[in-house]
Design an enzyme around this catalytic site. Structure first.
Site, PDB file in Angstrom:
ATOM      1  CB  ALA A   1       0.197 -12.161 -33.316  1.00  0.00           C
ATOM      2  CG  HIS A   2       1.316  -7.969 -34.945  1.00  0.00           C
ATOM      3  ND1 HIS A   2       1.717  -7.746 -36.267  1.00  0.00           N
ATOM      4  CD2 HIS A   2       2.336  -8.704 -34.619  1.00  0.00           C
ATOM      5  CE1 HIS A   2       2.528  -8.856 -36.652  1.00  0.00           C
ATOM      6  NE2 HIS A   2       2.999  -9.193 -35.639  1.00  0.00           N
ATOM      7  CD  GLN A   3      -1.994  -7.753 -29.107  1.00  0.00           C
ATOM      8  OE1 GLN A   3      -1.111  -7.868 -28.600  1.00  0.00           O
ATOM      9  NE2 GLN A   3      -2.214  -9.087 -29.913  1.00  0.00           N
TER      10      GLN A   3
END
Length: 738
Positions: A664-666
């Site tokens: 969910a984090h890039q």
């Protein structure tokens, strides 16, 4: 469609069940095809799915519609002793189809595992998230899910009344609030600063002029295909409205500059939220939530709406860890992160978001994580959140129904609109950054033109003194590449914070797993085990039926329905790795990523601790998401059996598609640095190649962060905004002198 239907019905078949409970009997009796799931899956594949390996599903469906193709993909289970001896997939019995799907999930051939993973994800996600005309799903009552947030649903009914024809219409004014408050409640706090691009071109131009933006409508020339239909002038154009773009836009507008914000996603005001998993993913998530790395190794979630990821994230608001700041300062020689400005930036953004750590009531997932850690003596901390102590809401991944979660759409973008210096163009995708002689001069985007018999797209130009790209780590690199930037680091060094989960079944709990604050507790028990600053943190997710079903192992149709019957009492904890492994963003639909062995080991350590935490907190049964679907009844197992299970499950490989990995984090795909040979932007956030072109999102992170990135994104964006203000001030002074 015949092959797809046979597959969907193998994943979710019609089964008989004790009819004493009508809802449960209906759920067991219903197959995927009875709920029209195959048609919906086919529509998604045709219209929304843009994965580069989509051809694999198409080829498989084609082969399965033939006898020879079924033999190739399915082997001996497709044979029988009776005529015609060789069958297509749809002609096989349910038992054989289930056997084949299970064999694909464990196959030594990677493409077959990919095929299983993709078809399982699509089928289960659609079945458990689709709604009828009453916004209901045939499975929800049986599995203990209420659908729309009951409080939100009650308020919708309360704030409407029947008119003379019996239809429901909004009431003119909610009791006890001002007209302005009522308008904001109905249409959102940004309503007066939005430009509707579905209007005719002349109306769009007039609306922009009303906000003080010079707009011209050029006379067409002979070179019609390249003629812009609108030219808009402003001081700054910001592409993206999330934690990066929203902050920059708000700061610049408050400083007195005319700011135009282009946002690919749409604006979902509080009253226009659905708070339904399927519609929300379609409306507020990038690619409708259907994103994964090229090898299907990591499923990716990213926001695509006004407010970006801040509108649909899980509220965690953690300042940049000190060991990360030191690494970025010492190893990467980025003085910004040890500066007074950066410390001020973190304080400013936290104050703007109302970040605090108090909790009035804790939801089931977090309470279990906290209890298990305390029982075992593991560290457990409160998570700072950009929402008040009483914000007991498990639907914030679908937008915040009351604006208590302070996304950029409730903070910095409100500043933009209230300043009178800025507007937002939702549903507007930038196609290119314009630059000339090494200097940014604006942005081009396309506008739907429905004036003729056939809809066309008109080119529009935004002429600006500075350009800020803040599309996120997945969309910023493709935009820069389309714009002609040649820096070889663009799109490289992508980090994903890979996540793996464990689950525990708590049948006696009164609370439900999807209710309450999504993130309020966190453990750092494996966050820094080798003192390198790399490891994994333990937190809890927000899982509604669709996502829950895609993560749980699939052994058979009966097994998945039994697992779903436990949905509301199944607690999940996840381990999030600060990854050294990295990948490349080739395009918004093509992302490659390779997890390093060290990252895998850190996640395995997390699995071991999470299983112990769930057991210590009183779980009856625990398990992982490994496709073999093994679990253990903690109450009945001996200590030796428990230890063997924990050792076996935490020792399984994670990089082979047998366990679902999520992100969910890039971050990091246009990283900041001091050397243009190793980075894309400098410490001011300005690209090395093009003067006046800034990047302000998570793509500038030098490394993976290791914690939820919202505060860090906003803090860096705040610092970048100060640099942009300096540039604009110099340009203004230069114009005055000339």
């Amino acid at each position: 469609m015949e092959s797809l239907t046979a597959i969907c019905d193998a994943f979710l078949p019609s089964l008989t069940h004790d009819p004493h409970d009508i809802a449960v009997a209906t759920f067991y009796h219903s197959s995927a095809s009875m709920a029209a799931t195959p048609q919906r899956v086919g529509g998604l594949m045709s219209e929304r799915l843009k994965h580069p390996k989509k051809w694999l599903i198409r080829l498989a469906l084609l082969l399965l519609s033939t006898r020879l193709g079924t033999l190739i993909l399915c082997g001996t289970p497709s044979l029988s002793t009776k005529f015609p001896f060789l069958h297509t997939f749809s002609g096989l019995s349910l038992r054989k189809r289930e056997e084949i799907l299970l064999s694909w999930s464990l196959s030594i051939f990677y493409p077959l595992r990919m095929l299983f993973k993709a078809l399982k994800l699509l089928t289960l996600l659609v079945f458990f998230s689709q709604v009828d005309e009453k916004n209901e799903n045939l499975s929800w009552k049986a599995i203990g899910y209420c659908g729309v947030d009951p409080e939100f649903k009650a308020n919708q009914l309360k704030n409407s009344k029947p008119n003379d024809s019996g239809n429901s219409i909004p009431s003119k004014k909610s009791q006890g609030i001002s007209k302005q408050e009522y308008i904001e409640e109905r249409f959102g706090p940004l309503y007066k600063g939005l430009i509707n691009l579905k209007h005719p071109r002349d109306i769009i131009a007039d609306n922009l002029r009303r906000f003080g933006f010079p707009v011209s409508v050029p006379t067409p020339t002979n070179n019609m295909s390249y003629d812009p239909s609108l030219i808009i002038k402003c001081d700054a154009v910001v592409v993206g409205s999330g934690s990066g773009g929203g902050v920059v836009a708000g700061v610049l507008a408050n400083a007195g500059y005319k700011v135009l914000v282009l946002e690919k996603g749409n604006y979902c005001a509080r009253s226009n939220l659905s708070l339904l998993e399927g519609p929300t993913m379609d409306q507020m998530y990038m690619s409708g939530g259907l994103m994964a790395t090229d090898d299907m190794g990591v499923v990716i979630l990213a926001g695509s709406t006004v407010g970006g990821g801040s509108a649909i994230n899980w509220s965690a608001s953690i300042k940049t860890p000190q060991h990360v700041i030191k690494e970025w300062y010492n190893r990467y020689q980025l003085e910004l992160f040890e500066s007074k400005l950066y410390r001020e930036a973190m304080d400013v953004v936290c104050e703007k978001m109302g970040v605090q750590s108090e909790i009035s009531e804790e939801g089931l997932n977090n309470a279990i994580l906290r209890k298990g850690c305390e029982e075992l003596g593991y560290p457990v901390n409160d998570i700072p959140r950009n929402s008040p102590p009483d914000h007991y809401c498990g639907w914030c991944c679908m937008g915040c129904k009351d604006g208590k979660k302070k996304a950029t759409s409730e903070t910095w973008l409100v500043d933009l609109v209230n300043s009178g210096n800025g507007v937002i163009l939702p549903g507007c995708e930038a196609i290119k950054v314009l630059h000339k002689k090494g200097e940014a001069i604006g942005v081009a985007f396309e506008l739907e033109n429905n004036a003729g018999k056939k809809s066309t797209k008109d080119l529009c130009i935004v002429e600006s003194k500075v350009t800020i790209v803040a599309c996120g780590a997945l969309s910023t690199p493709p935009l820069l590449k389309r714009s002609g930037l040649k820096n070889g680091n663009i799109g490289k060094n992508l980090h994903l914070h890979p996540v793996t989960m464990t689950w525990g079944y708590f049948p006696e709990e009164e609370k439900k797993s999807y209710e309450g604050g999504i993130m309020t507790a966190m453990s750092t028990v494996v966050a820094n085990m080798d003192k390198s600053g790399y490891g994994a943190i333990l937190q809890t997710p927000s899982l509604h039926p669709g996502m829950f079903s895609t993560l749980m192992p699939w052994i058979s149709g009966a097994d998945i329905k039994e697992r779903m019957m436990r949905f509301s009492r199944t607690v999940h904890i996840f381990a999030l790795a600060r990854d050294k492994g990295s990948g490349n963003v080739h395009s918004t639909s093509s992302i490659s990523y390779e997890m390093e062995k060290g990252d895998e080991e850190n996640l395995k350590k997390g699995i071991e601790k999470m299983l112990r935490i769930l057991a210590a907190a009183g779980a009856e049964e625990i398990g992982t998401h490994n496709c073999k679907g093994k679990s253990i009844n903690v109450k009945q197992a001996s200590s030796d059996e428990f230890e063997r299970f924990v050792k076996e499950e935490s020792g399984r490989p994670l990089r082979d598609l047998n366990t679902q990995i999520c992100s969910a984090h890039q971050m990091g795909s246009c990283r900041m640095g001091i050397d243009p040979k190793l980075s894309v932007v400098n410490q001011r956030g300005e690209t090395w190649e093009v003067e006046g072109l800034f990047v302000a999102d998570s793509s500038v992170f030098p490394t993976a962060l290791g914690v939820n990135p919202m505060v860090t994104i906003q803090a860096i964006a705040y610092c970048t905004a100060q640099s942009v203000v300096e540039v604009l001030r110099r340009k203004k002074n230069g114009e005055s002198q000339s």
